[in-house]
Scaffold this motif. Structure first.
Motif, PDB file in Angstrom:
ATOM      1  N   PRO A 288       0.890  -1.238   0.062  1.00 37.85           N
ATOM      2  CA  PRO A 288       0.088   0.010  -0.037  1.00 37.85           C
ATOM      3  C   PRO A 288       0.798   1.154   0.033  1.00 37.85           C
ATOM      4  N   VAL A 289       0.374   2.206  -0.834  1.00 38.83           N
ATOM      5  CA  VAL A 289       1.241   3.563  -0.830  1.00 38.83           C
ATOM      6  C   VAL A 289       0.102   4.682  -1.034  1.00 38.83           C
ATOM      7  N   LEU A 290       0.600   5.677  -0.430  1.00 35.00           N
ATOM      8  CA  LEU A 290      -0.057   6.879  -0.531  1.00 35.00           C
ATOM      9  C   LEU A 290       0.204   7.815  -1.398  1.00 35.00           C
ATOM     10  N   ASP A 291      -0.521   8.294  -2.319  1.00 35.97           N
ATOM     11  CA  ASP A 291      -0.259   9.448  -3.143  1.00 35.97           C
ATOM     12  C   ASP A 291      -0.601  10.622  -2.302  1.00 35.97           C
ATOM     13  N   VAL A 292       0.625  11.570  -2.058  1.00 34.98           N
ATOM     14  CA  VAL A 292       0.279  12.524  -1.129  1.00 34.98           C
ATOM     15  C   VAL A 292      -0.608  13.585  -1.798  1.00 34.98           C
ATOM     16  N   GLU A 293      -0.631  13.900  -3.219  1.00 26.12           N
ATOM     17  CA  GLU A 293      -1.267  14.965  -3.771  1.00 26.12           C
ATOM     18  C   GLU A 293      -2.578  14.740  -3.914  1.00 26.12           C
ATOM     19  N   THR A 294      -3.108  13.508  -4.130  1.00 25.01           N
ATOM     20  CA  THR A 294      -4.421  13.097  -4.122  1.00 25.01           C
ATOM     21  C   THR A 294      -5.176  12.327  -3.038  1.00 25.01           C
ATOM     22  N   GLY A 295      -4.300  12.031  -1.927  1.00 27.88           N
ATOM     23  CA  GLY A 295      -4.974  11.337  -1.012  1.00 27.88           C
ATOM     24  C   GLY A 295      -5.278   9.771  -1.143  1.00 27.88           C
ATOM     25  N   ARG A 296      -5.078   9.609  -2.394  1.00 24.85           N
ATOM     26  CA  ARG A 296      -5.486   8.032  -2.721  1.00 24.85           C
ATOM     27  C   ARG A 296      -4.507   7.127  -2.451  1.00 24.85           C
ATOM     28  N   VAL A 297      -4.838   5.904  -1.632  1.00 24.86           N
ATOM     29  CA  VAL A 297      -4.103   4.874  -1.357  1.00 24.86           C
ATOM     30  C   VAL A 297      -3.988   3.850  -2.464  1.00 24.86           C
ATOM     31  N   GLU A 298      -2.882   3.586  -3.001  1.00 28.23           N
ATOM     32  CA  GLU A 298      -2.709   2.518  -4.193  1.00 28.23           C
ATOM     33  C   GLU A 298      -2.211   1.245  -3.829  1.00 28.23           C
ATOM     34  N   ILE A 299      -2.474   0.257  -4.496  1.00 27.53           N
ATOM     35  CA  ILE A 299      -1.924  -1.051  -3.856  1.00 27.53           C
ATOM     36  C   ILE A 299      -0.928  -1.461  -5.244  1.00 27.53           C
ATOM     37  N   THR A 300       0.315  -1.541  -4.821  1.00 30.79           N
ATOM     38  CA  THR A 300       1.450  -1.411  -5.962  1.00 30.79           C
ATOM     39  C   THR A 300       2.210  -2.740  -5.792  1.00 30.79           C
ATOM     40  N   SER A 301       2.890  -2.846  -6.838  1.00 27.95           N
ATOM     41  CA  SER A 301       4.019  -4.019  -7.011  1.00 27.95           C
ATOM     42  C   SER A 301       5.282  -3.447  -6.823  1.00 27.95           C
ATOM     43  N   GLN A 302       6.189  -3.851  -6.153  1.00 25.96           N
ATOM     44  CA  GLN A 302       7.356  -3.596  -5.681  1.00 25.96           C
ATOM     45  C   GLN A 302       8.510  -4.644  -5.773  1.00 25.96           C
ATOM     46  N   ASN A 303       9.887  -4.207  -5.858  1.00 26.53           N
ATOM     47  CA  ASN A 303      10.747  -5.219  -5.641  1.00 26.53           C
ATOM     48  C   ASN A 303      11.998  -4.184  -5.442  1.00 26.53           C
ATOM     49  N   HIS A 304      12.347  -3.938  -4.242  1.00 20.44           N
ATOM     50  CA  HIS A 304      13.464  -3.108  -3.972  1.00 20.44           C
ATOM     51  C   HIS A 304      14.084  -3.259  -2.409  1.00 20.44           C
ATOM     52  N   GLY A 305      15.405  -3.003  -2.513  1.00 20.49           N
ATOM     53  CA  GLY A 305      15.965  -3.264  -1.283  1.00 20.49           C
ATOM     54  C   GLY A 305      16.857  -2.139  -0.700  1.00 20.49           C
ATOM     55  N   PHE A 306      16.623  -0.968  -1.337  1.00 16.94           N
ATOM     56  CA  PHE A 306      17.355   0.252  -1.038  1.00 16.94           C
ATOM     57  C   PHE A 306      16.195   1.407  -1.338  1.00 16.94           C
ATOM     58  N   ALA A 307      16.538   2.389  -0.569  1.00 15.70           N
ATOM     59  CA  ALA A 307      15.552   3.575  -0.599  1.00 15.70           C
ATOM     60  C   ALA A 307      16.134   5.079  -0.587  1.00 15.70           C
ATOM     61  N   VAL A 308      15.302   5.993  -0.852  1.00 16.87           N
ATOM     62  CA  VAL A 308      15.787   7.238  -0.778  1.00 16.87           C
ATOM     63  C   VAL A 308      15.576   8.129   0.746  1.00 16.87           C
ATOM     64  N   ALA A 309      16.500   8.679   1.244  1.00 17.46           N
ATOM     65  CA  ALA A 309      16.581   9.316   2.368  1.00 17.46           C
ATOM     66  C   ALA A 309      15.987  10.770   2.247  1.00 17.46           C
ATOM     67  N   ASP A 335       5.928   1.356   6.251  1.00 15.42           N
ATOM     68  CA  ASP A 335       6.870   1.878   7.191  1.00 15.42           C
ATOM     69  C   ASP A 335       7.221   3.252   7.086  1.00 15.42           C
ATOM     70  N   GLN A 336       6.326   4.164   6.149  1.00 16.30           N
ATOM     71  CA  GLN A 336       6.758   5.337   5.842  1.00 16.30           C
ATOM     72  C   GLN A 336       8.032   5.844   5.008  1.00 16.30           C
ATOM     73  N   VAL A 337       8.194   4.591   4.100  1.00 13.14           N
ATOM     74  CA  VAL A 337       9.561   4.883   3.435  1.00 13.14           C
ATOM     75  C   VAL A 337       9.059   5.737   2.467  1.00 13.14           C
ATOM     76  N   VAL A 338       9.860   6.375   1.699  1.00 10.70           N
ATOM     77  CA  VAL A 338       9.817   7.153   0.535  1.00 10.70           C
ATOM     78  C   VAL A 338       9.530   6.247  -0.491  1.00 10.70           C
ATOM     79  N   GLU A 339       8.380   6.691  -1.280  1.00 11.24           N
ATOM     80  CA  GLU A 339       7.877   5.842  -2.299  1.00 11.24           C
ATOM     81  C   GLU A 339       7.761   6.732  -3.773  1.00 11.24           C
ATOM     82  N   GLY A 340       8.253   8.192  -3.627  1.00 12.72           N
ATOM     83  CA  GLY A 340       8.173   8.734  -4.981  1.00 12.72           C
ATOM     84  C   GLY A 340       8.598  10.051  -4.494  1.00 12.72           C
ATOM     85  N   LEU A 341       9.232  10.757  -5.595  1.00 15.51           N
ATOM     86  CA  LEU A 341       9.664  12.214  -5.449  1.00 15.51           C
ATOM     87  C   LEU A 341       8.990  13.204  -6.889  1.00 15.51           C
ATOM     88  N   ARG A 342       8.688  14.512  -6.447  1.00 17.49           N
ATOM     89  CA  ARG A 342       8.271  15.206  -7.654  1.00 17.49           C
ATOM     90  C   ARG A 342       8.841  16.413  -7.374  1.00 17.49           C
TER      91      ARG A 342
END
Length: 384
Positions: A288-309, A335-342
């Motif tokens: 589950p991922v929150l789109d901050v701009e729209t407030g919509r929660v999207e169920i997503t496909s993921q595969n990563h072991g690193f993240a942006v700080a 876990d409140q990990v960064v899932e996108g940048l704009r």
């Protein structure tokens, strides 16, 4: 019907814990980072995802292989996983599209696996202790003494600090034509690209030229695309200095940019943020991922072991201040990990998840339309 092996096999973790079961697929020895994926379907797409390069994949879903494999659903030409771990492999293939059983495909591709172990206990161990190096030893290799097996695991390369992009990237450019009238030309950097990604771009009228990761920025200027795309891929983003410098040049030239997964991490680094290794990562088709701009929660496909700080909340000036303001656009709800940048002052955005989403879900496919809108709004003079 798949004939399951009766050969012994053992999974050895870096911290010394072992799990004994049966060989599944090819027999022999393999080492890599052991990770778990929570998808209940789409195992063929998992096996062929280049982002799993040098990783031993544990399927948390207990029953694997019942639909076999086919010749259409591969996400690349290779089977990239280092090893495969399942609890209950299906003895029978039951799907009209299947051309082969999963175990036959694994054997033919030389993928060493293990079955019949408690994957729930293994997953809990990884969740608590973190992803770590591991090895599968089957057939004659299963009879080696425990210290020899453990030494082989601990001598293997850790994922942190590993540059794997060059091992999975295409060596020659190739072009996928737009579906219907061509609206844009996009240059896609293959950092471990999945076939569904350029298909989604092409479906929106984009002619996609896929290029090797080593392609210099000067080649972008020669081809003058309407947009640049960075794909998913394996390894530590801190090792991708070349790609980061190319991306900084793209941002300076104000060429519209879209990145996913590894591409998101590289945008973060291009903007001056650090990246870090997650304890056990995010892998599966139910994140589950929150789109901050729209407030919509999207169920997503993921595969990563690193993240942006990067800081959550209001926009901030990027550490590389020349690129202006940036905001975390998507947040992982587990876990409140960064899932996108704009980027707010530069035509660029990225997401950590997979909007091409083979084999699903499809909540985030509108991001490809957002990329098209960005290119529509970007003046041609800015790309001259």
């Amino acid at each position: 019907m798949s004939l399951l092996s009766s050969a012994p096999a053992v999974l050895v973790l870096e911290d010394g814990r072992t799990f004994r079961g049966r060989a599944y697929g090819a027999t022999g020895r393999t080492v890599g980072e052991v990770v778990f994926t929570t998808g209940m379907t789409g195992y063929q797409e998992t096996l062929t995802d280049p982002s799993f390069q040098r990783q031993i994949v544990v399927q948390t879903a207990p029953h694997i292989g019942n639909t076999g494999v086919n010749d259409e659903d591969d996400e690349s030409d290779g089977y990239w996983i280092a090893g495969y771990v399942v609890r209950d492999p299906s003895r029978r293939v039951s799907n009209w599209r299947a051309t082969e059983g999963l175990e036959e495909r694994l054997t033919r591709r030389g993928i060493v696996g293990i079955s019949g172990i408690d994957t729930r206990a293994l997953t809990r161990h990884i969740r608590d202790r973190g992803a770590m190096r591991a090895g599968i030893f089957s057939g004659d290799e299963a009879g080696l003494d425990a210290q020899t097996q453990l030494a082989a695991v601990r001598e293997s390369a850790p994922m942190a600090g590993s540059r794997l992009v060059d091992e999975v990237s295409t060596t020659q450019p190739y072009t996928i034509p737009a579906v219907g009238p061509q609206r844009f030309r996009v240059l896609a950097y293959d950092l471990g690209i999945k076939s569904a990604t350029p298909e989604q771009l092409a479906a929106r009228g984009m002619e996609v030229t896929v290029v090797p990761a080593s392609t210099p920025f000067e080649r972008i200027l020669e081809l003058a695309p309407d947009g640049v795309f960075f794909s998913n891929g394996p390894g530590d983003p801190a090792t991708s200095d070349h790609e980061v410098e190319v991306l900084r040049s793209v941002l300076r030239a104000r060429i519209p940019f879209f990145g996913i997964c590894f591409g998101n991490q590289l945008l973060g680094r291009a903007l001056g943020f650090d990246t870090f290794k997650l304890t056990f990562g995010h892998r599966g088709a139910n994140q589950p991922v929150l789109d901050v701009e729209t407030g919509r929660v999207e169920i997503t496909s993921q595969n990563h072991g690193f993240a942006v700080a990067a800081p959550l909340g209001e926009p901030v000036t990027a550490p590389q201040a020349e690129f202006g303001r940036v905001q975390v656009s998507h947040i992982g709800l587990n876990d409140q990990v960064v899932e996108g940048l704009r980027c707010l002052d530069t035509p660029a955005f990225s997401v950590q998840f997979h909007p091409e989403s083979a084999a699903g879900p499809h909540d985030s496919r509108g991001l490809f339309d957002r990329f098209a809108d960005m290119m529509t709004d970007s003046p041609a003079s800015a790309r001259a």
